[in-house]
Write an enzyme that holds these catalytic residues in place. Structure first.
Site, PDB file in Angstrom:
ATOM      1  N   ARG A 205      14.070  -5.627   1.102  1.00  0.00           N
ATOM      2  CA  ARG A 205      13.244  -4.967   2.130  1.00  0.00           C
ATOM      3  C   ARG A 205      13.560  -5.487   3.521  1.00  0.00           C
ATOM      4  O   ARG A 205      13.394  -4.784   4.514  1.00  0.00           O
ATOM      5  CB  ARG A 205      11.750  -5.097   1.809  1.00  0.00           C
TER       6      ARG A 205
ATOM      7  N   SER B  88       4.535  -6.033   5.116  1.00  0.00           N
ATOM      8  CA  SER B  88       5.067  -6.107   3.753  1.00  0.00           C
ATOM      9  C   SER B  88       6.253  -5.163   3.564  1.00  0.00           C
ATOM     10  O   SER B  88       7.059  -5.376   2.669  1.00  0.00           O
ATOM     11  CB  SER B  88       3.979  -5.867   2.711  1.00  0.00           C
TER      12      SER B  88
ATOM     13  N   GLU C  38      -0.996   8.569   3.524  1.00  0.00           N
ATOM     14  CA  GLU C  38       0.437   8.799   3.310  1.00  0.00           C
ATOM     15  C   GLU C  38       0.829  10.263   3.412  1.00  0.00           C
ATOM     16  O   GLU C  38       1.933  10.590   3.875  1.00  0.00           O
ATOM     17  CB  GLU C  38       0.856   8.248   1.941  1.00  0.00           C
TER      18      GLU C  38
ATOM     19  N   PHE D  18       3.769   5.256  -3.490  1.00  0.00           N
ATOM     20  CA  PHE D  18       2.885   6.075  -2.663  1.00  0.00           C
ATOM     21  C   PHE D  18       3.688   7.097  -1.860  1.00  0.00           C
ATOM     22  O   PHE D  18       3.257   8.238  -1.666  1.00  0.00           O
ATOM     23  CB  PHE D  18       2.065   5.184  -1.717  1.00  0.00           C
TER      24      PHE D  18
ATOM     25  N   HIS E 143       9.038  -1.882  -2.486  1.00  0.00           N
ATOM     26  CA  HIS E 143       8.444  -2.361  -3.738  1.00  0.00           C
ATOM     27  C   HIS E 143       8.812  -1.466  -4.913  1.00  0.00           C
ATOM     28  O   HIS E 143       7.980  -1.160  -5.775  1.00  0.00           O
ATOM     29  CB  HIS E 143       6.924  -2.478  -3.599  1.00  0.00           C
TER      30      HIS E 143
ATOM     31  N   ASP F 270       1.087  -7.109  -8.880  1.00  0.00           N
ATOM     32  CA  ASP F 270       0.217  -5.987  -8.525  1.00  0.00           C
ATOM     33  C   ASP F 270       0.057  -4.991  -9.676  1.00  0.00           C
ATOM     34  O   ASP F 270      -0.905  -4.226  -9.719  1.00  0.00           O
ATOM     35  CB  ASP F 270       0.748  -5.248  -7.285  1.00  0.00           C
TER      36      ASP F 270
ATOM     37  N   ARG G 162      10.764  -5.735  -3.548  1.00  0.00           N
ATOM     38  CA  ARG G 162       9.931  -6.706  -2.855  1.00  0.00           C
ATOM     39  C   ARG G 162      10.524  -8.112  -2.907  1.00  0.00           C
ATOM     40  O   ARG G 162      10.492  -8.830  -1.916  1.00  0.00           O
ATOM     41  CB  ARG G 162       8.545  -6.735  -3.495  1.00  0.00           C
TER      42      ARG G 162
END
Lengths: 316, 293
Positions: free
Chosen positions: A5, A32, A53, A78, A104, A112, A162
């Site tokens: 990332r 993030s 989003e 998302f 991610h 998560d 991530r």
């Protein structure tokens, strides 16, 4: 080891310096998704969209219509599943110049759990006309893929992860959109991988070599459009293929490769992927092991495909 | 045209706009009868507002659909293609005879608008609730560049039920986009019946006010009032403006007005002839006018 990332975030800042049309949208995930590098340098071209989003996706479409090159950034799960109708009707049907950063990606997000682990989006986006799909393998390649996306017309999805992942390319390694990269030559079997699975494939070749199997490793960072000629040559020359991806087994890299192979040069194939189940919480390494995405799983798949390849030869 | 003189190429006044709206309504009935499919009620009801927008308000050059100085409009309600296409054709974006190939394989006029097929369509639509977000992006990007363009989002009342519409409303209010104007065709009818019965929106104006918008309400068949609202929207600074245009679906056809059954179906040839009589023409006469245009 380095975060993919970060390659995305660094590349956006670089793009900002050379291309005034580049704008970045984020959905409440500035740090993030590491677009903070861009936000700090170019606050006037950075748009915080909040936790919304769907609006972010279509707003990016609107920005592209007035000549901007919008990169939007949120978690891959998302960005794609949440906004699929916006991607389909507004972005892809109109062929708009929207760049989607899917952070991610894959299961290695870790604790998560399933909701944040994008493992379906390659299959979904691959089915959208006009959409391009890139899954770079490490920090350097993510950076280069992001830079390249700005120069490609139309919708582009870039998936990155991530965690810190092994760096297997260098700043000088060529990156050509739409072309796979042979990371290791070999003639017994071709392992076609994307994302973090490229490094797992390279690790697997060491075990395979010790067992007398000379494996070719193809880093297929661009899944759509797919590098047909490279795959046909691999099938023709190696006679067996294993695909490896951090994604559901249905519809992703493996399916895309199989579509080419079956049509042009059918050979035995095996698929290393998540076997039709949602993710769960755990450390990234635990999850990769539990879901069968480690080098040893690739080795096992190669041995299976080699047996099938040999059996076929004997039948002939 | 230059940026200094950017204005609508027609600039019709109310009387001429009324006459133009009548012709547009004749187009709509004729193309729907010919297509044997499509949406009738909404386009007929929105004809006065749409005519005012296309022949007085919007800045464009039909010879150059992508002219950089243009205004932008987004028909979020993709099913309004009969009025959208009729206005584009009358404005000169493509030949009027193309209207007779609406929804047909050998034409370029898809059932819902496709930007890659039809000049003047900025973006494809047909799935509701996305137009205000697109307009938000276009308005935000235009403001970044200091561009004088205005951006219009044409919305239906039914699609106010989509959550993404309110995501966009929130963002436009937050970013104070005063170059953005939303116009809602508020006829209180959707496919399953009266909007307030299906999923109530009232008080719609208060909802937009709560999202920090400037709210205007007009009779959508009073062209002078629509013009005044557009003037006020243009003059208003510091927040986006929404115009709630109260319209009557199917206006002015006696057997269509205010009847939800006319949302999504075309007239039969007999119904079309009856409607054309009410509009002072005939299907044959108007078809031949379109064919020779």
């Amino acid at each position: 080891m380095k975060k993919t990332r970060e390659g995305f975030g660094r590349a956006l800042a670089e793009l900002g310096r050379v291309n005034p049309d580049v704008v970045v949208l984020v959905g409440d995930l500035t740090d993030s998704t590491m677009v903070s590098f861009f936000a700090e340098e170019f606050p006037d071209r950075f748009i915080e969209m909040g936790v919304a989003e769907q609006n972010m996706m279509t707003a990016a479409a609107g920005l592209s219509l007035v000549g901007k090159i919008p990169f939007l950034s949120t978690y891959g799960a998302f960005a794609t599943c949440r906004c699929l109708d916006q991607i389909r009707v507004t972005v892809c049907y109109s062929d708009l110049n929207v760049k989607i950063g899917g952070a991610h990606g894959g299961i290695s997000v870790g604790p998560d759990g399933a909701t944040h682990q994008a493992m379906e989006e390659i299959a979904i986006l691959r089915s959208m006309p006009n959409m391009k799909v890139i899954v770079p393998c490490d920090f350097h390649e993510t950076r280069k893929a992001t830079l390249a996306a700005a120069d490609i017309w139309g919708p582009v999805y870039i998936r990155f992860g991530r965690e810190n992942v092994p760096v297997v390319t260098t700043p000088e390694t060529p990156f050509e959109f739409g072309k796979g990269l042979v990371m290791r030559s070999g003639g017994d079997v071709a392992i076609v991988a994307c994302g973090v699975m490229v490094s797992e494939a390279l690790v697997a070749t060491e075990t395979l070599a010790a067992r007398g199997i000379d494996a070719r490793v193809i880093n297929l960072h661009t899944i759509k459009p797919i590098d047909r000629m490279l795959l046909i040559a691999a099938a023709d020359e190696c006679g067996a293929i294993v695909t490896a991806e951090e994604h559901q087994i249905h519809g992703g890299l493996g399916s895309a490769v199989a579509e080419v192979v079956v049509r042009h040069c059918p050979v035995p194939m095996e698929f290393v992927a998540v076997d039709d189940r949602f993710g769960q919480s755990g450390t990234p390494d635990e999850l990769m092991t539990a879901f069968g995405l480690k080098a040893r799983d690739i080795v096992a798949a190669v041995e299976r495909v080699m047996r099938r390849k040999t059996a076929r030869v004997l039948e002939n | 045209m230059t940026p200094m003189t950017r204005q609508n190429p027609h600039r019709l006044e109310p009387d001429a706009l009324t006459r133009k709206a009548l012709e547009i309504r004749r187009d709509i009935i004729t193309m729907l009868v010919e297509a044997k499919s499509g949406h009738t009620g909404g386009p007929m009801g929105f004809a006065d507002v749409a005519t005012t927008l296309f022949f007085h308000e919007f800045v464009y050059d039909p010879a150059r659909p992508k002219w950089p100085d243009r205004d932008m409009w987004f028909f979020s309600m993709g099913h309004m293609t009969p009025i959208h296409y009729s206005c584009l054709a009358e404005a000169g974006f493509f030949p009027r005879r193309d209207l007779l190939k609406f929804r047909k394989l050998d034409g370029h006029l898809q059932g819902h608008p496709s930007s890659l097929d039809t000049p003047g369509v900025e973006v494809s639509s047909g799935s509701l609730g996305q137009g205000l977000s697109i307009a938000f992006g276009a308005a935000h990007g235009s403001r970044m560049d200091g561009h004088p363009r205005r951006v219009y989002a044409l919305l239906s009342d039914g699609e106010q039920q989509e959550g993404s519409t309110w995501e966009a409303a929130m963002a436009a209010g937050h970013y104070k986009l005063d170059n953005l104007c939303a116009i809602i065709d508020y006829n209180n009818i959707q496919i399953d019946g009266c909007v307030e019965d299906v999923m109530g929106l009232a008080p719609l104006g208060d909802k937009y006010r709560a999202f920090r918008w400037h709210v205007l309400e007009v009779d959508g068949h009073d062209i002078a009032a629509v013009l005044a609202a557009l003037d006020e929207a243009r003059a208003h600074k510091g927040s986006p403006t929404v115009i709630l245009a109260r319209t009557v679906m199917g206006q002015p056809i006696s057997f269509m007005r205010d009847r939800s059954e006319w949302h999504g179906k075309p007239p039969t040839p007999e119904q079309g002839e009856k409607a054309m009589t009410e509009l002072g023409s005939t299907l044959a006469e108007w078809t031949s006018r379109l064919l020779t245009a």
